[in-house]
Design an enzyme around this catalytic site. Structure first.
Site, PDB file in Angstrom:
ATOM      1  CD  GLU A  54      58.865  54.959  57.873  1.00  0.00           C
ATOM      2  OE1 GLU A  54      57.649  55.605  57.931  1.00  0.00           O
ATOM      3  OE2 GLU A  54      59.197  53.952  57.289  1.00  0.00           O
ATOM      4  CE  LYS A  89      54.786  56.578  55.466  1.00  0.00           C
ATOM      5  NZ  LYS A  89      55.240  55.556  56.108  1.00  0.00           N
ATOM      6  CB  CYS A 118      58.507  54.711  54.365  1.00  0.00           C
ATOM      7  SG  CYS A 118      58.268  52.833  54.522  1.00  0.00           S
TER       8      CYS A 118
END
Length: 285
Positions: free
Chosen positions: A42, A114, A155
């Site tokens: 990330e 994300k 994440c």
């Protein structure tokens, strides 16, 4: 099918050009060791918690340095290169935390934003409000590659098992969670979360991570990991510093795990009822 996959562990700073050079060096190392699928962490392009500083270095997707370098690198090395994510400037002034997948010809074949924003207050005083800066994604994604079907996450997404269950039900054999986990949350939960996502979905999990103390003062947990469908850790990076984490992926292990414990097939819809409080004088247990 069996192939080598690699997770690149980095300690990205605030200068995208330096981070590009680090990515190029580490990806070349992974390919020299036989990897044909390589994943970066990330925020490969920059880790910068100062909003003004971040906005000053941001570019849109068409001119982003990481996107251009990754496309060129994938074509040069003849690999599938998965940029775990990098920050992309959007027309509305917000930012996308966006993953990219490039094929061996350098073509962008997939991108994923994300979905879940890291809005938390930690015991050590750290406070994060990603939603103040980033625009959340709205779609899950599975890419059908020549060697496996790959599901995407980034994440904090790893804490939302329904995302990965949806991808596994769509056929994903590899689930990905490139990350920049904080040290505090990483020490407590990182390994458990990755192994749980692998076990409950009978899938490989590949997670390239940021590691160490960054230029902006942030500290990330590292421990990049490749986990097999039975929850076994095949390869793992250290707590700090750069590394190349590499393992053989045999997609037959996915069918084997799902055959032994067919929970994807055995899931059932159900209704949720909320029981009323017991009436006064009722039976207590």
């Amino acid at each position: 099918m069996t192939f080598k996959a690699a997770a690149i562990q980095m300690c990205s700073g605030i200068d995208p050009e330096k981070n590009v050079a680090s990515m190029q060096r580490l990806v070349r190392d992974a390919v020299a060791k036989g990897a044909i699928y390589v994943q970066t962490p990330e925020m490969t392009g920059a880790i910068q918690k100062d909003r003004a500083g971040l906005m000053a270095i941001l570019r849109d997707e068409d001119t982003d340095l990481i996107v251009k370098a990754a496309s060129d690198l994938a074509r040069e090395l003849g690999i599938h290169l998965h940029v775990g994510s990098t920050a992309i400037r959007l027309p509305d002034g917000k930012i996308a935390n966006r993953a990219f997948l490039f094929d061996p010809k350098g073509h962008k074949i997939a991108s994923y934003d994300k979905i879940h924003m890291f809005d938390v207050d930690l015991d050590n005083g750290e406070s994060w409000r990603e939603s103040a800066v980033y625009r959340p994604g709205e779609r899950a994604l599975v890419a059908d590659l020549p060697f496996a079907k790959v599901g995407f996450g980034i994440c904090y997404d790893v804490r939302f098992p329904h995302l990965f269950r949806t991808e596994a039900m769509a056929g994903a054999e590899i689930l990905t969670t490139p990350a920049a986990f904080t040290r505090q949350t990483g020490e407590a939960h990182w390994e458990v979360l990755l192994r749980a996502r692998a076990i409950e979905n009978g899938a490989f999990v590949i997670s390239a991570a940021q590691a160490g103390v960054h230029e902006d003062g942030r500290e990330t947990y590292g421990n990049s990991m490749i986990v097999d469908p039975w929850g076994r850790i095949l390869a793992r990076g250290g707590d700090t510093g750069e590394s190349v984490v590499i393992a053989d992926i045999d997609t037959a292990a996915v069918a084997a795990a799902r055959g032994k414990i067919p929970n994807l097939k055995n899931g059932r819809d159900f209704r949720l009822d909320i029981a009323p409080e017991l009436a006064k004088g009722g039976v207590t247990v």
